[in-house]
Design a protein around this motif. Structure first.
Motif, PDB file in Angstrom:
ATOM      1  N   UNK A 161      -0.251  81.853  33.033  1.00 53.67           N
ATOM      2  CA  UNK A 161      -1.557  82.278  32.534  1.00 53.67           C
ATOM      3  C   UNK A 161      -1.556  83.767  32.241  1.00 53.67           C
ATOM      4  N   UNK A 162      -0.891  84.539  33.074  1.00 53.90           N
ATOM      5  CA  UNK A 162      -0.797  85.986  32.885  1.00 53.90           C
ATOM      6  C   UNK A 162      -0.139  86.311  31.547  1.00 53.90           C
ATOM      7  N   UNK A 163       1.024  85.728  31.297  1.00 54.43           N
ATOM      8  CA  UNK A 163       1.766  86.005  30.059  1.00 54.43           C
ATOM      9  C   UNK A 163       0.966  85.556  28.838  1.00 54.43           C
ATOM     10  N   UNK A 164       0.417  84.347  28.888  1.00 54.00           N
ATOM     11  CA  UNK A 164      -0.341  83.835  27.754  1.00 54.00           C
ATOM     12  C   UNK A 164      -1.590  84.683  27.492  1.00 54.00           C
ATOM     13  N   UNK A 165      -2.218  85.162  28.556  1.00 54.34           N
ATOM     14  CA  UNK A 165      -3.397  86.011  28.392  1.00 54.34           C
ATOM     15  C   UNK A 165      -3.037  87.316  27.696  1.00 54.34           C
ATOM     16  N   UNK A 166      -1.934  87.920  28.107  1.00 55.37           N
ATOM     17  CA  UNK A 166      -1.527  89.185  27.486  1.00 55.37           C
ATOM     18  C   UNK A 166      -1.164  88.992  26.016  1.00 55.37           C
TER      19      UNK A 166
END
Length: 313
Positions: A161-166
């Protein structure tokens, strides 16, 4: 540089300069973006400073925000995560847009590719996505959704989720600056004055969210408490500082954007002045139109505006 344990190592200037983390997805994506831009830029007449802006301000800031100390401490300190949001939503996309990647792509694909490029740019979906309303709503809405829903906690506990959000934030930021700066080919060109009025509304929206973060309830307090961090600010102070970083720093980094907008607004005015002057020079002396143009030369601003003048002549 060396990998550090952000939970046990206090954030200082020394550790900030020495901290890094491996983020394979972001690294691969940045390399692909740089290589792709380099290929099309070499085939386009764009000046070198455009490539520098794209590589240093765009991809460089994106890399630091993901793999530098900002990425290392983003799961430990609320204010560092807020700094990361500002960098990858406002700063890095601004640099990417200044690099004019779509112009470089259009120039590099040849006549057939340019025809297809134009077809896509004239499509309804392109008009919708590149409109000022759509880009502004996306830029304003996504921070509210992240902070005031379960999204924020989800990106803290899930690296996916962190990577996709960024990645999403970079894409939204680029779409915003693409539609607002209008340096690249766009489906429809809007007056730069629209951007100035929209920027005021966006500043107010960010300010309200900043006040909510500052005075409102703690966000993901259970997550931060479970970390057991024994250095740095308290959870309350950390969020207060983060609110200031998001609110004030977000407005500060927006100043270069406004300077570019003012420059383009002035350039548009010069073009309109040249068109008016050319029209006046082509008007036969002694005609009614010439007399009207003489009055326009001596009149007020709304008399010199070609659209208003033609409407009420």
């Amino acid at each position: 540089m060396a990998a550090v344990n952000a939970l046990t190592t206090p954030l200082t200037l020394e550790t900030a300069l020495a901290s890094w983390r491996a983020d394979p997805v972001t690294l691969v994506l940045i390399v692909l973006v740089l290589v792709g831009y380099g290929i099309v830029w070499r085939r386009s007449p764009l000046p070198a400073y455009r490539a520098v802006l794209f590589g240093v301000v765009g991809c460089g800031v994106w890399l630091v925000a993901s793999c530098g100390f900002v990425g290392v401490y983003s799961d430990v300190l609320f204010w560092v995560r807020a700094l990361q949001f500002v960098l990858i939503l406002m700063v890095a996309p601004f640099g990417l847009a200044l690099g004019m990647p779509l112009t470089a792509l259009r120039d590099a694909v040849g006549a057939t590719g340019r025809a297809r490029f134009g077809t896509v740019a004239r499509s309804r979906i392109a008009h919708l996505l590149a409109s000022p309303a759509t880009s502004s709503m996306a830029l304003l809405a996504v921070p509210w959704l992240i902070y005031l829903s379960g999204w924020y906690r989800a990106l803290l506990v899930s690296s996916v989720v962190d990577v996709l959000t960024r990645i999403l934030l970079v894409a939204i930021g680029f779409g915003y600056f693409y539609a607002r700066l209008q340096l690249d080919p766009v489906p429809h060109r809007y007056p730069q004055g629209v951007t100035l009025f929209a920027s005021l509304a966006e500043t107010l929206g960010d300010g309200v969210l900043g006040v909510i973060l500052w005075q409102g309830p703690l966000i993901a307090a259970d997550f931060y408490a479970a970390l057991g961090r024994d250095w740095g600010p308290s959870i309350r102070t950390d969020q207060t500082v983060g609110a200031g970083v998001f609110w004030i720093l977000g407005d500060v980094v927006g100043l270069p954007f406004l300077l570019v907008v003012f420059g383009r607004l002035r350039a548009q005015e010069r073009v309109r002045e040249e068109q008016v002057d050319a029209q006046i020079e082509q008007t036969p002396p002694g005609s009614a139109a010439a007399e009207a143009d003489d009055l326009v030369r001596q009149g007020l601003w709304w008399q010199t505006d070609p659209q208003i003048r033609e409407r009420f002549r």
